[in-house]
Write a protein that holds these residues in place. Structure first.
Motif, PDB file in Angstrom:
ATOM      1  N   GLU A 125       0.801  -1.237   0.000  1.00 53.20           N
ATOM      2  CA  GLU A 125       0.000   0.000   0.000  1.00 53.20           C
ATOM      3  C   GLU A 125       0.830   1.281   0.000  1.00 53.20           C
ATOM      4  O   GLU A 125       0.309   2.357  -0.284  1.00 53.20           O
ATOM      5  N   VAL A 126       2.123   1.148   0.309  1.00 53.01           N
ATOM      6  CA  VAL A 126       2.998   2.321   0.290  1.00 53.01           C
ATOM      7  C   VAL A 126       3.183   2.824  -1.147  1.00 53.01           C
ATOM      8  O   VAL A 126       3.400   4.004  -1.395  1.00 53.01           O
ATOM      9  N   PHE A 127       3.047   1.893  -2.119  1.00 54.24           N
ATOM     10  CA  PHE A 127       3.329   2.248  -3.520  1.00 54.24           C
ATOM     11  C   PHE A 127       2.179   3.031  -4.151  1.00 54.24           C
ATOM     12  O   PHE A 127       1.030   2.895  -3.727  1.00 54.24           O
ATOM     13  N   MET A 134       6.282  -5.341 -10.726  1.00 52.00           N
ATOM     14  CA  MET A 134       7.556  -6.050 -10.509  1.00 52.00           C
ATOM     15  C   MET A 134       8.390  -5.327  -9.458  1.00 52.00           C
ATOM     16  O   MET A 134       9.115  -5.947  -8.686  1.00 52.00           O
ATOM     17  N   ALA A 135       8.293  -3.988  -9.429  1.00 53.65           N
ATOM     18  CA  ALA A 135       9.008  -3.220  -8.403  1.00 53.65           C
ATOM     19  C   ALA A 135       8.397  -3.537  -7.034  1.00 53.65           C
ATOM     20  O   ALA A 135       9.120  -3.718  -6.041  1.00 53.65           O
ATOM     21  N   TRP A 261      12.345  -8.627 -15.040  1.00 53.31           N
ATOM     22  CA  TRP A 261      11.487  -7.476 -15.343  1.00 53.31           C
ATOM     23  C   TRP A 261      11.776  -6.887 -16.733  1.00 53.31           C
ATOM     24  O   TRP A 261      10.886  -6.390 -17.426  1.00 53.31           O
ATOM     25  N   GLY A 262      13.029  -6.955 -17.172  1.00 54.07           N
ATOM     26  CA  GLY A 262      13.426  -6.299 -18.430  1.00 54.07           C
ATOM     27  C   GLY A 262      12.639  -6.793 -19.635  1.00 54.07           C
ATOM     28  O   GLY A 262      12.279  -7.971 -19.722  1.00 54.07           O
ATOM     29  N   PRO A 263      12.364  -5.893 -20.606  1.00 58.98           N
ATOM     30  CA  PRO A 263      11.522  -6.265 -21.751  1.00 58.98           C
ATOM     31  C   PRO A 263      12.131  -7.335 -22.654  1.00 58.98           C
ATOM     32  O   PRO A 263      11.398  -8.022 -23.361  1.00 58.98           O
ATOM     33  N   GLN A 381      -2.107  -6.264 -17.969  1.00 61.14           N
ATOM     34  CA  GLN A 381      -0.816  -6.490 -18.653  1.00 61.14           C
ATOM     35  C   GLN A 381       0.400  -6.313 -17.765  1.00 61.14           C
ATOM     36  O   GLN A 381       1.369  -7.040 -17.869  1.00 61.14           O
ATOM     37  N   SER A 382       0.363  -5.307 -16.877  1.00 62.07           N
ATOM     38  CA  SER A 382       1.542  -5.022 -16.049  1.00 62.07           C
ATOM     39  C   SER A 382       1.836  -6.186 -15.096  1.00 62.07           C
ATOM     40  O   SER A 382       2.916  -6.252 -14.513  1.00 62.07           O
ATOM     41  N   MET A 383       0.863  -7.096 -14.932  1.00 64.04           N
ATOM     42  CA  MET A 383       1.071  -8.230 -14.010  1.00 64.04           C
ATOM     43  C   MET A 383       1.658  -9.458 -14.707  1.00 64.04           C
ATOM     44  O   MET A 383       1.998 -10.450 -14.058  1.00 64.04           O
ATOM     45  N   TYR A 384       1.758  -9.434 -16.054  1.00 65.81           N
ATOM     46  CA  TYR A 384       2.191 -10.648 -16.758  1.00 65.81           C
ATOM     47  C   TYR A 384       3.570 -11.118 -16.296  1.00 65.81           C
ATOM     48  O   TYR A 384       3.802 -12.309 -16.114  1.00 65.81           O
ATOM     49  N   THR A 385       4.487 -10.163 -16.118  1.00 64.06           N
ATOM     50  CA  THR A 385       5.841 -10.576 -15.724  1.00 64.06           C
ATOM     51  C   THR A 385       5.851 -11.095 -14.279  1.00 64.06           C
ATOM     52  O   THR A 385       6.670 -11.935 -13.924  1.00 64.06           O
ATOM     53  N   VAL A 386       4.915 -10.596 -13.471  1.00 62.77           N
ATOM     54  CA  VAL A 386       4.807 -11.098 -12.089  1.00 62.77           C
ATOM     55  C   VAL A 386       4.367 -12.570 -12.110  1.00 62.77           C
ATOM     56  O   VAL A 386       4.859 -13.398 -11.337  1.00 62.77           O
TER      57      VAL A 386
END
Ligand code: CMC
Length: 432
Positions: A125-127, A134-135, A261-263, A381-386
């Motif tokens: 929740e801090v973010f 990924m961060a 994380w890198g593309p 989409q931002s969760m795919y790498t997770v």
């Protein structure tokens, strides 16, 4: 080790040394370079490790030309057909398929570790809401490395077992919590009676129907299984190098997550969906994009096609292709993503029939289909790498354990080709 050797002769000094050849079980044999500097005064130079074997491993075998991927000797196709993510995790970690009681106790230990420290929720929740997940995941792992620091004892088998179980169980829970946060929903609690995939789906999408949960969990379990390991890629090599300093496994895996994380590593399935969205929103048809990809003057490439290692069909792509087709068939016509999936299926058809793609063996890769299935399940989409990191935690942990258990294990310390200045004397600032 055999009596095979490679002889290297220094053309300048005429000195000559024999380097031993070590036979592999499968794949190319290797030249043991360890005596090169001592006996000939040279280092080997191989940026990007294009022809360097960095370690000995019994975990995963890949033959890109033949399109083979085997975990502990078992073809990925057989595992995807018959096994589960949990059983495959056991196989990758311990080298053999579990007996019934082994799997029961492994599963019990994993489920008992679903009990992740609630302070993680405060960390999430801090973010800012639009922070990259990924961060956030890296921060969660860093928190765990601090929490378990006083117990750190990597030479102790029980410590290794417990931290491995804890990692494999915690990362999916934290991933679901990150998804709850992104969806601006309450944090859901895990259920100890569910598998990792079922739990992830139930926590991430608590309001979907039981049938939908079942369908999505089945697809998710296979996606996890397919991504569980891929031998010495950049993130796994990072986990090994970081872990070789005897740091905490939680910290080593945080380093692996940063690398993934890198593309050019874990981000390709996100790029597939971006491309499909672009095609959908443009006034051009699929054929136009196929022609752009074929045009040598145009830098555009079809995302999700081709692979650096697999010059034959990526075996994972074949498996997930089937799941994607099954999943998409069950979507109703009203689904807002239907036009996107129709474009994907048209692209697939064109590319599989077009001579440009066929002659270059540019088959759809695992990322093409995993992007589509994850989108259909409703994962942002931002969760795919997770999701990729969640699955790969198993492989990272297996490699970390294998490395620590190796009696020859040393801290990794690559060397370099220095091309900077030779000795230069300091000048006072007014004299420069
Ligand atoms: N679209 C159009 N043409 C392509 C594509 C593509 N996606 N990929 C390769 N080519 C062409 C390339 O232009 C070259 O043509 P030519 O021989 O006429 O010069 C030929 O195919 C060989 O390409 P390459 O660049 O030598 O192949 P590579 O092994 O260096 O590249 C790749 C592999 C994955 C980087 C590349 O295929 C690509 O950029 N694909 C799209 C991005 C993608 O889907 N990446 C995910 C890969 S899987 C990741 C994982 O498993 O972790």
């Amino acid at each position: 080790m055999t009596d095979k050797k490679i002889t290297i002769k220094d053309g300048q000094s005429d000195n000559e040394i024999d380097l031993p050849v070590i036979d592999s079980i499968l794949g190319p044999n290797v030249v043991d370079m360890r005596s090169l500097e001592k006996n000939l005064g040279y280092l080997s130079h191989d940026p990007g490790f294009m022809s360097t074997s960095s370690c000995e491993s019994k975990i995963t075998f890949i033959d890109g030309n033949e399109g083979k991927l085997w975990y502990r000797g078992y073809p990925i196709e057989e595992l995807a057909e018959n096994s589960s993510f949990l059983e495959t995790a056991y196989l990758l970690l311990y080298g053999n398929l579990p007996k019934i009681n082994d799997l029961k106790s492994f599963s019990r230990d994993i489920c008992n570790s679903y009990d992740v420290d609630n302070s993680i929720k405060n960390i999430i929740e801090v973010f800012d809401i639009d922070s990259h997940p990924m961060a956030i995941m890296t921060a969660c792992l860093t928190y765990l490395s601090a929490k378990y620091h006083s117990d750190l004892d990597i030479k102790n088998k029980t410590y290794r077992y417990n931290s491995t179980i804890n990692l494999i169980a915690s990362v999916p829970i934290m991933a679901a919590w990150i998804l709850n946060f992104i969806h601006k929903k309450e944090f859901e609690n895990p259920n100890k009676n569910l598998s990792i995939a079922e739990n992830f789906i139930s926590m991430s999408f608590p309001n979907i129907s039981d049938d939908q949960k079942k369908l999505s969990s089945k697809a998710m379990d296979i996606i996890f299984l397919l991504h569980a390991d891929h031998e010495q890629n950049a993130s796994t090599s990072t986990v090994r190098l970081s872990g070789s300093s005897e740091t905490s496994p939680y910290a080593a895996i945080a380093a692996g997550i940063s690398t993934l994380w890198g593309p050019t590593h874990g981000g390709a399935n996100e790029a597939v969906i971006n491309m499909l969205e672009e095609i959908k929103n443009s006034d051009k048809d699929v054929e136009h994009y196929i022609n752009m990809a074929k045009d040598k003057e145009n830098p555009f490439r079809l995302m999700g096609f081709g692979h650096r290692i697999y010059k034959n069909y990526d075996p994972r792509a074949k498996i997930i292709q089937k799941i994607a087709h099954e999943y998409l068939k069950k979507l109703d016509e009203q689904n807002p993503n239907k036009p996107l999936f129709d474009i994907a299926m048209k692209l697939e058809k064109y590319a599989l029939e077009d001579d440009y793609f066929v002659s270059r063996k540019l088959y759809p890769n695992v990322d093409f289909y995993s992007g589509i299935v994850l989108k259909a399940i409703g994962i942002p989409q931002s969760m795919y790498t997770v999701i990729f990191a969640l699955a790969r935690t198993v492989g990272w942990a297996a490699h970390w354990n294998e490395m620590i258990e190796d009696t020859n294990f040393k801290i990794g310390r690559p060397r370099q080709l220095y091309t900077g200045k030779s000795k230069t004397s300091y000048k006072k600032i007014e004299d420069r």
